[in-house]
Write a protein that holds these residues in place. Structure first.
Motif: not given
Length: 265
Positions: A104-105, A81-85, A140-142
């Motif tokens: 995340v990761d 999912i892209e970071p801003k969303r 920062e990371h999505g």
């Protein structure tokens, strides 16, 4: 080829494969059949669980299809999912006072230490990573996946508005009290097609087992789709076969019967 969902399908609780399912899978391995696991769980959670039962590793579809991994190639697909969303979703859930967590990761990240986080950590056998501001982290990371946890009725009440607002993200239940948010291209069926292309096998020869609505695309992508009787109405409607409940070892008993009748060579 045989594709297995975990929770609610071959597992009888959060951590244990039913003995019939384990016996059947080991017999398939002895016959050199390809085994794949397709789960909503994190990749590390799936690998950790399977390591308890098997001395070999298998191709894995994780995060409901956001990640495809093989022992030989590592990750061959990873959607986010892209970071801003992702940040907007976290902030919305925070305003609604609903527990939220991010993947995340391959880390399970939360901003509140509560019963929901602890229960999920126990369920997945993955340690929690705490941050002060989850929205800032995903900005920062999505996120590979976001998850909301609450009472089923509470989640049901907010799903329509969440889907309307975040219509570029897939939102669905993976358990009655789990609401998943994943990239719009994500589903287990698409992930399995990516895996089939990479490894060179024909999905018309595949058998897949599942229990929930997040398994619909998976069952529709293979030659034989099998639902357990404890599965959702929607999944059983698209399944070719419905077998006994997960707590009775339905998938394993089905395979063992086919083996006994010589229908799996």
């Amino acid at each position: 080829m045989f594709v297995f969902d975990l929770d609610g399908t071959i597992l009888i609780d959060s951590h244990n494969i039913h003995p019939s399912n384990l016996r059947a899978i080991n017999m398939l391995i002895e016959k050199n059949k390809r085994i794949i696991f397709a789960s909503g769980r994190m990749l590390p959670s799936v690998r950790k669980l399977l390591k308890r039962y098997f001395s070999m590793e298998f191709p894995i579809i994780a995060y409901n299809g956001s990640v495809v991994w093989t022992p030989e190639h590592g990750k061959i697909m990873e959607l986010r999912i892209e970071p801003k969303r992702a940040a907007e979703i976290v902030e919305t859930l925070r305003d609604l006072k609903i527990h939220r967590q991010a993947y995340v990761d391959d880390k399970l990240v939360v901003e509140e230490d509560n019963e929901y986080a602890r229960s999920y950590s126990e369920h997945s056998q993955i340690e929690l990573t705490f941050v002060d501001d989850l929205a800032k982290l995903v900005a920062e990371h999505g996120a590979t996946k976001l998850l909301a946890i609450a009472e089923p009725e509470r989640l049901d009440a907010i799903v329509p508005k969440l889907r309307e607002r975040f219509n570029d993200v897939l939102i669905f239940k993976s358990f009655s009290n789990y609401l998943d948010f994943v990239p719009s291209q994500t589903d287990k069926g698409r992930a399995l097609r990516v895996l089939a292309e990479k490894l060179g096998f024909d999905l018309s020869d595949a058998v897949a087992f599942g229990d929930n609505d997040n398994d619909v695309a998976l069952l529709q992508s293979v030659g034989l789709g099998v639902a357990v009787r404890n599965g959702t109405k929607g999944l059983k409607e698209v399944a070719d076969v419905v077998v006994e409940e997960n707590f009775l070892g339905g998938p394993g008993n089905f395979i063992l019967d086919l083996l006994a009748r010589g229908l799996i060579d």
